[in-house]
Scaffold this motif. Structure first.
Motif, PDB file in Angstrom:
ATOM      1  N   LYS A  74       0.587   4.190  -2.616  1.00 55.33           N
ATOM      2  CA  LYS A  74      -0.082   6.246  -2.508  1.00 55.33           C
ATOM      3  C   LYS A  74       0.913   6.495  -2.720  1.00 55.33           C
TER       4      LYS A  74
ATOM      5  N   VAL B 218       0.281  -1.195   0.214  1.00 58.77           N
ATOM      6  CA  VAL B 218      -0.541   0.118   0.260  1.00 58.77           C
ATOM      7  C   VAL B 218       1.074   0.979  -0.307  1.00 58.77           C
ATOM      8  N   ALA B 219       2.004   1.213   1.023  1.00 62.72           N
ATOM      9  CA  ALA B 219       2.291   2.947   1.046  1.00 62.72           C
ATOM     10  C   ALA B 219       3.551   2.697  -0.898  1.00 62.72           C
TER      11      ALA B 219
ATOM     12  N   TYR C 268      -5.668  -0.664   3.480  1.00 65.38           N
ATOM     13  CA  TYR C 268      -6.684   0.191   1.992  1.00 65.38           C
ATOM     14  C   TYR C 268      -6.521   0.983   2.740  1.00 65.38           C
TER      15      TYR C 268
ATOM     16  N   LEU D 253      -0.094   7.602  -6.449  1.00 64.34           N
ATOM     17  CA  LEU D 253      -0.277   7.633  -6.419  1.00 64.34           C
ATOM     18  C   LEU D 253      -0.168   9.738  -6.616  1.00 64.34           C
ATOM     19  N   GLU D 254       0.411   9.842  -5.135  1.00 66.71           N
ATOM     20  CA  GLU D 254       0.787  11.363  -4.607  1.00 66.71           C
ATOM     21  C   GLU D 254       1.713  12.307  -6.000  1.00 66.71           C
TER      22      GLU D 254
ATOM     23  N   PRO E 206      -5.111   3.502   4.044  1.00 69.19           N
ATOM     24  CA  PRO E 206      -4.192   5.181   3.787  1.00 69.19           C
ATOM     25  C   PRO E 206      -4.362   5.427   2.557  1.00 69.19           C
ATOM     26  N   LEU E 207      -5.330   4.791   1.841  1.00 68.23           N
ATOM     27  CA  LEU E 207      -5.589   4.940  -0.312  1.00 68.23           C
ATOM     28  C   LEU E 207      -6.044   5.924   0.202  1.00 68.23           C
TER      29      LEU E 207
ATOM     30  N   GLU F 187      -7.722   8.408   0.662  1.00 70.97           N
ATOM     31  CA  GLU F 187      -8.221  10.172   0.584  1.00 70.97           C
ATOM     32  C   GLU F 187      -6.952  10.248  -0.542  1.00 70.97           C
ATOM     33  N   CYS F 188      -6.551   9.547  -1.479  1.00 66.34           N
ATOM     34  CA  CYS F 188      -5.607   9.700  -2.574  1.00 66.34           C
ATOM     35  C   CYS F 188      -6.734   9.058  -3.762  1.00 66.34           C
TER      36      CYS F 188
END
Length: 472
Positions: free
Chosen positions: A345, A341-342, A368, A348-349, A370-371, A373-374
């Motif tokens: 992320k 996931v990191a 999942y 995406l950022e 943490p994803l 917001e993105c």
């Protein structure tokens, strides 16, 4: 650690198993290799050992694997809790790993780089920076694709080896001691094997467990999970941070990269001079530069190495946020190496254009959340491919339109059908590939081929339309 005349069983073939079997055989050990796969599946590995006096037990592990063993050596992919290894422990047979064996024989100083993501990029970039030093040879090894066992017999005290160290490799170490360790970041990953974050962190912590006050550790000052390593090691601490200054280490200020040493800051280069895309890669550059600083590499040498670095020149960086091509204004990016996931992320950022995201595969215990917001801010469509799509759908379907695909070609075509010129189709799976592919490289290659197929189809379609217009 001595190996001559010992009966040693190597569990797991492929790159690491073959390399350590060769090394042990060269050192006079009586080697047996074992793997749950069949001889047909492992023919290439068997051929690599065919001229040696090595025994094989393939298609599973049985008592013969341990009954005469003085030592068991594991390839990184072998879980520590399989029944035959539990029997070996009960019998008092020592168990170690390929990295520990090779490191015990390594005459060259070692730099070890670990973290949840960014290890390969940082390992290669660090090696490129260190080539500006007074070493006979600087090489890379470890999880990057070249086992240390393949290199160690050729290394001298005048050389330097930069090791990419995974949690699977580190968890079987006991005396491993690099002169410099680097911890890039730490987030949830591989919980299918480690079970808990505490166990995962403990495995990573072994990178610095044996370091002393004469050694160094480079830590991400903005990752609390990483910075806490400073309290548990004797090594001298150097930090890096992309949004704050540090007492000693590397940082970014006003879009400039600086190195701070003995209270003085030295300009390295503009952050924009770094050819690697994304904030996460700036962090990798900062970590590599901190290592260069420790070894006294000149500012000009480091600047040149950073500015001239090209991922395309290094095969281990294939499939890592790799541009494939643009079709009718839609960009395709292959980030198949993003298996957690990191990494997704970070990808995406790094993008500002609308994204059609392809995810899925073999889930390793991901969270999942943490994803979200993105995904809400940047992803206009999510295509799920693989065996664990239900887990991703449950976490993200409320935040983005989600569709399923049965093959990589279907996934690429479905993403393209939803895209507009200026959009990005991003393969960034957050999962291992083993449900559909042999490894992340095969998955990335399938994505490339699917994009090429799409481009060919689009070109053929345009040509047909053009010919039709001419005939009219």
């Amino acid at each position: 650690m001595t190996f001559a005349n010992k009966q040693i069983s190597v569990f797991g073939l492929h790159r690491s198993g073959v390399a350590v079997a060769k090394l042990l055989d060269d050192l006079g050990a009586q080697v047996l290799v074992t793997d749950p796969k069949s001889s047909d599946e492992l023919q290439t590995d068997i051929d690599a050992l065919q001229d040696r006096d090595i025994d094989f037990i393939l298609g599973g592990h049985d008592q013969r694997c341990i009954e005469k063993a003085n030592l068991i050596v594991l390839s990184p992919g072998v879980p520590l809790d399989i029944p035959i290894l539990q029997e070996a422990r009960s019998a008092g047979i020592p168990i170690t790993g390929e990295l520990e064996v090779a490191a015990s024989l390594c005459a060259a100083p070692m730099v070890a780089i670990t973290g949840t993501k960014g290890k390969s990029t940082t390992t290669i970039l660090t090696a490129e920076l260190l080539k500006g030093g007074d070493f006979r040879r600087v090489c890379t090894a470890g999880n990057i694709g070249v086992p240390l066992s393949s290199e160690v017999q050729d290394l001298t005290a005048e050389d330097l080896v930069v090791i990419e160290a995974s949690s699977f490799q580190l968890e079987t170490t006991t005396k491993f001691r690099p002169v410099v360790s680097v911890v890039l970041n730490l987030s949830r990953d591989h919980l299918d094997r480690h079970k808990t974050m505490a166990a995962y962190r403990a495995a990573k912590m072994k990178v610095c467990a044996n370091q002393t006050s004469t050694d160094w550790i480079v830590l991400n000052a903005l990752d609390e999970n990483v910075l806490s390593f400073a309290d548990e090691t004797q090594a001298r601490v150097v930090c890096f941070a992309d949004t704050a200054t540090v007492k000693k280490g590397t940082y970014i200020e006003d879009n400039q990269i600086f190195a701070k040493w003995e209270g003085r800051s030295h300009w390295i280069c503009d952050a924009g001079d770094n050819p690697l895309p994304g904030r996460h890669n700036l962090q990798n550059v900062l970590a590599a530069t901190a290592v260069g600083q420790i070894f006294g590499i000149s500012l000009n040498m480091m600047r040149s190495a950073i500015c001239d670095f090209s991922p395309a020149d290094h095969s281990p960086l294939e499939h890592a946020f790799e541009p494939v091509k643009t079709v009718n204004g839609v960009r395709f990016i292959n980030d198949s190496k993003a298996t957690n996931v990191a990494a997704v992320k970070a990808a995406l950022e790094s993008l500002t254009d609308p994204i059609l995201l392809i995810m899925g595969g073999y889930d390793k215990g991901n969270n999942y959340q943490p994803l979200i917001e993105c995904v809400q801010a940047k992803v206009k469509g999510l295509i799920l491919l693989g065996s664990h799509t239900g887990i991703i759908r449950n976490a993200l379907a409320a935040h983005v339109v989600t569709r399923d695909a049965g093959t990589m070609i279907d996934a690429v075509e479905l993403a393209y059908s939803q895209a507009a010129p200026g959009d990005v189709v991003l393969l960034s799976p957050a999962n291992a590939s083993f449900d559909m592919f042999t490894d992340y490289k095969a998955r990335g290659q399938a994505f490339r081929e699917a994009v090429n197929h799409l481009e060919s189809t689009e070109t053929t379609s345009k040509s047909a339309i053009h010919l039709g217009q001419l005939s009219d």
